[in-house]
Design a protein around this motif. Structure first.
Motif, short mmCIF file in Angstrom:
data_model
loop_
_atom_site.label_atom_id
_atom_site.label_comp_id
_atom_site.label_asym_id
_atom_site.label_seq_id
_atom_site.Cartn_x
_atom_site.Cartn_y
_atom_site.Cartn_z
N PHE A 36 0.82 -1.21 0.00
CA PHE A 36 0.00 0.00 0.00
C PHE A 36 0.86 1.27 0.00
O PHE A 36 0.72 2.17 -0.85
N MET A 37 1.78 1.37 0.95
CA MET A 37 2.56 2.60 1.06
C MET A 37 3.56 2.77 -0.08
O MET A 37 3.94 3.89 -0.43
N ASP B 213 10.85 -6.39 -2.54
CA ASP B 213 9.85 -7.07 -1.71
C ASP B 213 10.32 -8.49 -1.51
O ASP B 213 11.01 -9.04 -2.38
N THR C 205 7.90 -1.19 4.75
CA THR C 205 7.61 -2.57 5.16
C THR C 205 6.81 -2.54 6.47
O THR C 205 6.72 -1.50 7.12
N ASN D 94 6.11 -3.01 10.49
CA ASN D 94 6.91 -2.33 11.51
C ASN D 94 8.10 -3.14 12.05
O ASN D 94 9.05 -2.55 12.59
N HIS E 143 11.55 -2.16 10.27
CA HIS E 143 12.02 -0.78 10.11
C HIS E 143 13.40 -0.56 10.74
O HIS E 143 14.27 0.06 10.14
N GLU F 135 8.37 4.69 7.15
CA GLU F 135 6.96 4.80 7.51
C GLU F 135 6.80 4.74 9.02
O GLU F 135 7.71 4.37 9.75
N LYS F 136 5.64 5.17 9.47
CA LYS F 136 5.30 5.19 10.87
C LYS F 136 4.58 3.90 11.25
O LYS F 136 4.04 3.27 10.34
N ALA G 138 7.31 9.09 8.47
CA ALA G 138 6.24 9.49 7.54
C ALA G 138 4.88 9.73 8.22
O ALA G 138 3.88 9.11 7.86
N ASN H 125 2.47 11.70 7.67
CA ASN H 125 2.11 12.63 6.60
C ASN H 125 0.88 13.48 6.89
O ASN H 125 0.69 14.51 6.25
N TRP I 247 -0.54 -8.72 9.40
CA TRP I 247 0.55 -8.34 10.32
C TRP I 247 0.09 -7.28 11.31
O TRP I 247 0.63 -7.18 12.41
N ARG I 248 -0.95 -6.49 10.95
CA ARG I 248 -1.41 -5.41 11.84
C ARG I 248 -2.03 -5.93 13.14
O ARG I 248 -2.25 -5.15 14.06
N ILE J 204 0.47 -8.97 1.18
CA ILE J 204 -0.01 -7.60 1.37
C ILE J 204 -1.24 -7.59 2.27
O ILE J 204 -2.14 -8.42 2.13
N ASP J 205 -1.28 -6.62 3.20
CA ASP J 205 -2.46 -6.42 4.04
C ASP J 205 -3.46 -5.58 3.25
O ASP J 205 -3.21 -4.43 2.94
N TYR K 224 -5.20 12.44 0.04
CA TYR K 224 -4.13 11.71 0.71
C TYR K 224 -2.82 11.86 -0.08
O TYR K 224 -1.75 12.07 0.50
P1 NAI Z 1 1.47 -3.81 3.17
O1 NAI Z 1 1.12 -5.07 3.90
O2 NAI Z 1 0.51 -3.28 2.15
O3 NAI Z 1 2.88 -3.98 2.41
C1 NAI Z 1 4.06 -4.35 3.05
C2 NAI Z 1 4.95 -5.05 2.01
O4 NAI Z 1 6.23 -5.24 2.60
C3 NAI Z 1 4.44 -6.44 1.62
O5 NAI Z 1 4.37 -6.53 0.21
C4 NAI Z 1 5.48 -7.39 2.20
O6 NAI Z 1 5.67 -8.56 1.40
C5 NAI Z 1 6.73 -6.52 2.20
N1 NAI Z 1 7.78 -6.93 3.15
C6 NAI Z 1 7.62 -7.42 4.39
N2 NAI Z 1 8.83 -7.63 4.97
C7 NAI Z 1 9.77 -7.26 4.03
C8 NAI Z 1 11.19 -7.24 4.03
N3 NAI Z 1 11.91 -7.62 5.09
N4 NAI Z 1 11.82 -6.83 2.90
C9 NAI Z 1 11.11 -6.43 1.81
N5 NAI Z 1 9.74 -6.43 1.78
C10 NAI Z 1 9.09 -6.82 2.88
O7 NAI Z 1 1.78 -2.72 4.28
P2 NAI Z 1 1.55 -1.13 4.19
O8 NAI Z 1 0.14 -0.83 4.47
O9 NAI Z 1 2.18 -0.62 2.96
O10 NAI Z 1 2.37 -0.67 5.48
C11 NAI Z 1 3.79 -0.51 5.44
C12 NAI Z 1 4.20 0.50 6.49
O11 NAI Z 1 3.54 1.74 6.23
C13 NAI Z 1 3.82 0.14 7.93
O12 NAI Z 1 4.81 0.56 8.81
C14 NAI Z 1 2.53 0.93 8.18
O13 NAI Z 1 2.30 1.23 9.55
C15 NAI Z 1 2.78 2.18 7.36
N6 NAI Z 1 1.56 2.84 6.88
C16 NAI Z 1 1.48 4.20 6.97
C17 NAI Z 1 0.38 4.88 6.54
C18 NAI Z 1 0.34 6.38 6.62
O14 NAI Z 1 -0.74 6.96 6.44
N7 NAI Z 1 1.44 7.06 6.86
C19 NAI Z 1 -0.78 4.16 5.97
C20 NAI Z 1 -0.57 2.73 5.86
C21 NAI Z 1 0.56 2.12 6.30
#
Ligand code: NAI
Length: 380
Positions: free
Chosen positions: A6-7, A36, A74, A76, A79, A96-97, A123, A125, A168-169, A219-220, A328
């Protein structure tokens, strides 16, 4: 860019669009490599999101001499490890946060970027929304006087359905905490940004749905793909948190966060009461800041709505008239603009890893308070 979910999409769009909005930057971001753990996802993301190549191993990428910025999107749990390695390799970092799962990890990340003297951004944002930056401007100008109360919420409903899967959440080892880390931290960021450091907290947490269908796939999808009849696993994080606050500067307040509030989608709000007025913001109406100034006459005093546009923060880069609308994506574009400006002008990012670490200290104190049912001091 590490992570292709997503991010990754939100950040990639921002790197691509930022130079079209902000034409005064000294550098243009270039999307080199996306990583990924799932090769299929990495390959598809590289094509769709405009990266030159892809990889399944972030370690090889953080060492690449052609790369200047590591963008961590990725879950949390990774990170800290990625950021520390990136700092050692001399890369600027946006993560990311929440910055990591807990303050022990964020402290190590902070030390790593300080030692390496690399630019670092976390982030959060939503503070880049023009109406939120306008609230900050009014507060800094003294327009509402000394702040007495901050009341913040982040209410969503995507996980209210028990069939929303165990991504994962909902796992402490991957997320650190639940609604608190995922969305409550955005409100803590507002509180720190607008009011000042939080000194003490008193919290209570609830886990309403104690087990969920195990998620298949990386992916979540934030509950959009239901779990069906698959095997269930335990949820070991909070679904909901309610917290009272005392700020260092004497203000008081509260924060509530839940992902189980039917009818609320991205209900991220704050209301701030000062001795000379009040401010109200709701992200679901993100172009608007509501203001009430006490000095207005008795016959006209009340909340009025300012519609943000060119006269307001980031107006020089975004759309030319109020009412065209901020989304957004625009918050992420402003975030990337600030990151590139900080790097090229050798300035601190805002918010940075220190801000992310302070938020982790507050989050840890909230969880400790929920456990002990006592007020807990935040040791900054
Ligand atoms: P997601 O589940 O959509 O994507 C995460 C991706 O990371 C997956 O494709 C997974 O396979 C991959 N991944 C996992 N471990 C990995 C590693 N060691 N190396 C490479 N790839 C790896 O998650 P999403 O929603 O993108 O969230 C990611 C981060 O962004 C989190 O920390 C979340 O809290 C944050 N976030 C921030 C938002 C904001 O508004 N600032 C909104 C949504 C998420």
């Amino acid at each position: 860019m590490i992570g292709a979910g997503f991010m990754a999409k939100a950040h990639s769009m921002a790197y691509a669009s930022m130079p079209m909005f902000f034409t005064n930057t000294e550098a243009t971001p270039y999307r080199k490599t996306i990583v990924d753990v799932t090769e299929e996802l990495a390959k598809a993301a590289a094509e769709r999101l405009g990266f030159e190549n892809y990889s399944t191993d972030w370690r090889s990428v953080v060492e690449d001499p052609e790369i200047d910025i590591i963008d961590i999107v990725t879950p949390n749990d990774s990170h800290a490890e990625i950021a520390i390695a990136a700092a050692k390799a001399g890369k600027h970092i946006i993560s990311e946060k929440p910055l990591a799962r807990n303050a022990k990890e964020t402290k190590e990340m902070l030390e790593a970027v300080q030692q390496a003297k690399v630019r670092n951004m976390v982030a959060f944002n939503y503070r880049k929304t023009p109406a939120v930056a306008l609230a900050k401007k009014f507060i800094d100008e003294g327009a509402i006087g000394k702040i007495m109360n901050f009341r913040g919420t982040y209410l969503q409903d995507w996980s209210a359905d028990p069939e929303s899967p165990l991504s994962w959440r909902f796992q402490k080892d991957k997320a650190g905490s639940g609604a608190l880390g995922d969305i409550g931290t955005h409100v803590i960021d507002f509180a720190h940004y607008l009011v000042g450091d939080i000194a003490e907290v008193m919290a209570t947490t609830q886990t309403w749905v104690k087990e969920r269908p195990i998620q298949t796939g990386g992916i979540d999808s934030l509950g959009n793909v239901k779990g069906g009849n698959t095997e269930k696993g335990p949820v070991d994080v909070d679904d909901e948190i309610s917290t009272l606050l005392r700020f260092k500067n004497g203000a008081v307040g509260s924060i509530e966060a839940t992902r189980n509030a039917w009818g609320r989608h991205n209900f991220l709000t704050f209301e701030i009461h000062g001795e000379k007025g009040s401010l109200y913001f709701n992200y679901e109406r993100r172009d608007e800041l509501q203001v009430c100034f006490a000095e207005d006459g008795d016959d006209r005093r009340g909340y009025r709505t300012i519609y943000t546009g060119p006269a307001h923060p980031y107006g020089e880069g975004l759309w030319p008239i109020p009412g065209l609308g901020i989304g957004y994506s625009e918050t992420k574009i402003v975030e990337v603009y600030h990151l590139i400006e900080a790097i090229t002008k050798n300035q601190e990012c805002e918010p940075n890893f220190l801000d992310g670490h302070k938020i982790a200290l507050v989050s840890d104190a909230m969880l400790e308070s929920a456990e002990s049912q006592r007020w807990v001091r935040v040791d900054l």
